[in-house]
Scaffold this motif. Structure first.
Motif, short mmCIF file in Angstrom:
data_model
loop_
_atom_site.label_atom_id
_atom_site.label_comp_id
_atom_site.label_asym_id
_atom_site.label_seq_id
_atom_site.Cartn_x
_atom_site.Cartn_y
_atom_site.Cartn_z
N LEU A 21 0.84 -1.19 0.00
CA LEU A 21 0.00 0.00 0.00
C LEU A 21 0.87 1.25 0.00
O LEU A 21 1.81 1.35 0.80
CB LEU A 21 -0.91 0.01 1.24
CG LEU A 21 -1.74 -1.26 1.49
CD1 LEU A 21 -2.39 -1.20 2.85
CD2 LEU A 21 -2.79 -1.42 0.39
N GLU A 22 0.58 2.18 -0.87
CA GLU A 22 1.34 3.41 -0.91
C GLU A 22 1.06 4.26 0.32
O GLU A 22 -0.08 4.36 0.79
CB GLU A 22 0.99 4.22 -2.16
CG GLU A 22 1.82 5.48 -2.31
CD GLU A 22 1.43 6.29 -3.54
OE1 GLU A 22 2.23 7.13 -3.96
OE2 GLU A 22 0.33 6.07 -4.07
N ILE A 23 2.10 4.86 0.87
CA ILE A 23 1.97 5.80 1.98
C ILE A 23 2.13 7.20 1.41
O ILE A 23 3.04 7.47 0.62
CB ILE A 23 3.05 5.55 3.06
CG1 ILE A 23 2.89 4.13 3.63
CG2 ILE A 23 2.95 6.58 4.17
CD1 ILE A 23 4.00 3.75 4.60
N ALA A 24 1.23 8.09 1.79
CA ALA A 24 1.26 9.46 1.25
C ALA A 24 2.61 10.10 1.49
O ALA A 24 3.22 9.95 2.55
CB ALA A 24 0.15 10.29 1.89
N GLY A 25 3.09 10.84 0.49
CA GLY A 25 4.39 11.47 0.57
C GLY A 25 4.44 12.61 1.56
O GLY A 25 3.41 13.16 1.97
N ASP A 26 5.66 13.00 1.96
CA ASP A 26 5.86 14.05 2.95
C ASP A 26 6.46 15.31 2.35
O ASP A 26 6.91 16.18 3.08
CB ASP A 26 6.77 13.53 4.07
CG ASP A 26 8.12 13.05 3.55
OD1 ASP A 26 8.33 13.09 2.32
OD2 ASP A 26 8.96 12.65 4.36
N HIS A 33 6.05 2.73 0.95
CA HIS A 33 4.96 1.77 0.84
C HIS A 33 4.91 0.92 2.10
O HIS A 33 5.96 0.56 2.66
CB HIS A 33 5.16 0.86 -0.38
CG HIS A 33 5.06 1.57 -1.69
ND1 HIS A 33 6.09 2.34 -2.21
CD2 HIS A 33 4.03 1.64 -2.60
CE1 HIS A 33 5.71 2.85 -3.37
NE2 HIS A 33 4.48 2.44 -3.63
N ARG A 34 3.70 0.61 2.54
CA ARG A 34 3.53 -0.29 3.68
C ARG A 34 3.28 -1.69 3.14
O ARG A 34 2.36 -1.90 2.34
CB ARG A 34 2.38 0.18 4.57
CG ARG A 34 2.09 -0.78 5.73
CD ARG A 34 1.14 -0.18 6.76
NE ARG A 34 1.83 0.79 7.60
CZ ARG A 34 1.66 2.10 7.56
NH1 ARG A 34 0.80 2.62 6.70
NH2 ARG A 34 2.33 2.91 8.36
N LEU A 35 4.08 -2.65 3.60
CA LEU A 35 3.94 -4.04 3.19
C LEU A 35 3.30 -4.81 4.33
O LEU A 35 3.71 -4.67 5.49
CB LEU A 35 5.31 -4.65 2.86
CG LEU A 35 5.93 -4.32 1.48
CD1 LEU A 35 6.05 -2.84 1.25
CD2 LEU A 35 7.28 -5.00 1.34
N VAL A 36 2.29 -5.62 4.01
CA VAL A 36 1.53 -6.35 5.02
C VAL A 36 1.59 -7.84 4.71
O VAL A 36 1.32 -8.27 3.58
CB VAL A 36 0.07 -5.87 5.06
CG1 VAL A 36 -0.69 -6.59 6.19
CG2 VAL A 36 -0.01 -4.35 5.25
N GLY A 37 1.93 -8.64 5.74
CA GLY A 37 1.97 -10.09 5.58
C GLY A 37 0.65 -10.73 5.93
O GLY A 37 -0.27 -10.08 6.44
N ASP A 38 0.53 -12.05 5.72
CA ASP A 38 -0.74 -12.73 5.96
C ASP A 38 -1.08 -12.83 7.45
O ASP A 38 -2.23 -13.07 7.81
CB ASP A 38 -0.76 -14.11 5.29
CG ASP A 38 0.36 -15.01 5.79
OD1 ASP A 38 1.09 -14.62 6.72
OD2 ASP A 38 0.52 -16.11 5.22
N ALA A 39 -0.10 -12.67 8.32
CA ALA A 39 -0.34 -12.66 9.76
C ALA A 39 -0.32 -11.23 10.31
O ALA A 39 -0.11 -11.01 11.50
CB ALA A 39 0.69 -13.52 10.48
N MET A 40 -0.53 -10.26 9.43
CA MET A 40 -0.59 -8.83 9.75
C MET A 40 0.76 -8.25 10.20
O MET A 40 0.81 -7.18 10.80
CB MET A 40 -1.67 -8.54 10.81
CG MET A 40 -3.07 -8.93 10.39
SD MET A 40 -3.52 -8.19 8.77
CE MET A 40 -3.61 -6.46 9.21
N GLU A 41 1.87 -8.97 9.92
CA GLU A 41 3.16 -8.35 10.14
C GLU A 41 3.37 -7.28 9.08
O GLU A 41 2.94 -7.43 7.94
CB GLU A 41 4.29 -9.38 10.09
CG GLU A 41 4.39 -10.16 8.78
CD GLU A 41 3.56 -11.42 8.75
OE1 GLU A 41 2.32 -11.29 8.84
OE2 GLU A 41 4.14 -12.52 8.64
#
Length: 500
Positions: A21-26, A33-41
């Motif tokens: 998921l893209e994280i809004a720029g600063d 980008h936020r990366l999410v695993g199947d166990a919510m890591e």
């Protein structure tokens, strides 16, 4: 890029992420980008185009982590690609927390609940400066190893060229340059042997479970202790009261004395100077991003910065003769347009964002002025070719995931965002009231909907004064069976997709 994200994530967690998921720029050139695993890591992937800046951040991070300072752990690095994977510290910045606390306590000059948070931050800061400063490798500092005369003059000229000139504040060039040189000499009379964080402000402190964590210190170098305290206490985005600034400065000095002897009178003499140079550096950034790049959200902080300058003038300025610089500050404080937020002086802007099918022709002119953009999404791989996506639309997670795996999507989005953001900035500055942005594809169902949703969300997040109206023209033309299957998704996305 995403292949590298997935590889680094798998190397650390043992399995690839299920979503990116893209994280809004600063405002910087980095992409996150936020990366999410199947166990919510989770982890955050940072793409930085400047290898020297990346090298500084990574080197400092390892040094700070080694002495237990609260900075993100580095999970993996691809130096050649300019990508690193770091610990996810959440989404709540100090600025966000102050903003939320103000909503809960609107009558207070400053939310009382946030004072202990600031105290805790100022208790940790001396560790960065003194202990951290002993361990970092200044050979990796970027762009210079110290906040020396050259660095100071860069900041002062940044203020001159990107704020004074763009805001049309008159000054005498020769006299101002003379003051700049005298001012730099005064500032360098402080103790400059310690780590200077450089951008120690409310958007670079994250709060996780109530505790502060620190990011964006890649501009750090050797310098004066006063600079970072000035950055935090005079952050224009927050607007601390003067009595609270005094209280917090004393709190900081109490804790600094645990690490080295402090001559408080001398510290305060130079502190006022570093308050000024920090305000000037910030105003240069606001001018460059706001006046030059036409990003009006950066101009929202100018009135508070002007009030900070005014306070310095009222309470004795600094202990060095700077007649032209003082005159420049007086002119800034006397310029009415700089004392008001842009949203208070310009009419409202409505951006009509929509999706459509080229089969039905171009969309109608909702703004009534014939201006805006139509972007053709048909060069992007079409999810509609696959049976599993035929009953879904571009606001459904499976379609979003499919599209974000296509390399051309991010390139297309970056170009669109740059064009639209530039126009929004100009439209706000010139007082225009309406802009249209439409995305077309073959059926008006997948690609066009995805980009319309993404743009609307981006504008709402970054331009709260802009009224965004979002509509998907072809939804009413889909067969009844498809509309029924879309109902559940439509209900969830209704707040984002219905016209406001």
């Amino acid at each position: 890029m995403e292949k590298i994200f997935r590889r680094l994530f798998k190397q650390h967690f043992g399995k690839p992420p299920v979503s990116i998921l893209e994280i809004a720029g600063d405002g910087s050139s980095r992409q996150m980008h936020r990366l999410v695993g199947d166990a919510m890591e989770t982890a955050v992937a940072v793409t930085g185009p400047d290898p020297d800046e990346n090298r500084a951040f990574l080197s400092f991070s390892r040094s700070f982590r080694s002495i237990g300072l609260p900075v993100p752990e580095i999970y993996g690095v691809d130096e050649k690609a300019g990508i690193y994977l770091e610990e996810d510290l959440g989404e709540t910045t100090l600025f966000d927390a102050v903003t939320m606390a103000r909503r809960e306590d609107p009558g207070a000059d400053f939310p009382a609940a946030m004072v202990p948070v600031y105290q805790r931050i100022l208790e940790i800061l001396p560790r960065f400066q003194v202990e951290g400063g002993k361990g970092v490798d200044y050979a990796h500092a970027y762009p210079r190893a110290a906040f020396d005369r050259q660095s100071i003059l860069w900041d002062l000229n940044y203020f001159k060229y990107h704020f004074l000139k763009l805001a049309h504040i008159p000054f005498n060039e020769a006299r101002l340059e003379k003051d700049f040189r005298r001012f730099a000499t005064f500032l360098l009379g402080a103790d400059t042997r310690h780590f200077l964080y450089r951008d120690f402000q409310s958007r670079n402190v994250m709060l996780r479970d109530g505790e502060p964590w620190f990011i964006d210190y890649q501009g750090g170098r050797r310098g004066a202790l006063q600079y970072d305290v000035a950055s935090l206490l005079y952050d224009p985005k927050v607007g601390l009261t003067e009595p609270l600034r005094e209280e917090l400065l004393e709190h900081y000095l109490d804790h600094l004395e645990q690490y080295l002897p402090v001559d408080r009178e001398r510290f305060r003499q130079h502190f006022r100077g570093y308050v000024l140079v920090r305000i000037m550096q910030a105003m240069g950034a606001y001018g460059y991003r706001g006046f030059y790049e036409r990003k009006p959200r950066f101009l929202q902080s100018v009135p508070q910065a002007v009030r900070n300058l005014e306070r310095i003038l009222e309470t004795g300025f600094v202990n060095v003769e700077l007649p032209e610089l003082r005159a420049v500050f007086e002119r800034i404080c006397g310029t009415a347009s700089l004392r008001r937020k842009p949203a208070q002086t310009l009419p409202g802007l409505t951006v009509h964002v929509g999706s459509f099918s080229f089969k039905g022709g171009y969309p109608d002119d909702q703004g009534g002025h014939g201006g805006g953009f139509v972007f053709d999404c048909r060069a992007i791989h079409n999810p509609g070719r696959y049976a599993e996506y035929t009953t879904l639309c571009g606001c459904d997670e499976p379609v979003i995931y499919f599209l974000e795996q296509q390399p051309e999507v991010e390139e297309f989005w970056t170009s669109v965002r740059g064009l639209v953001e530039s126009h929004v900035g100009v439209w706000l500055t010139r007082g225009f009231s309406s802009l249209s942005v439409h995305f077309g594809c073959t059926g008006g169902q997948h690609r066009s909907v995805y980009f319309a949703e993404r743009l609307a969300a981006f504008l709402r997040q970054h331009y709260p004064s802009v009224h965004v109206v979002l509509a998907h023209r072809e939804q009413g033309r889909w067969p009844a069976r498809e509309q029924a299957e879309l109902a559940a998704a439509g209900a969830a996305a209704g707040a984002a997709s219905a016209p406001e």
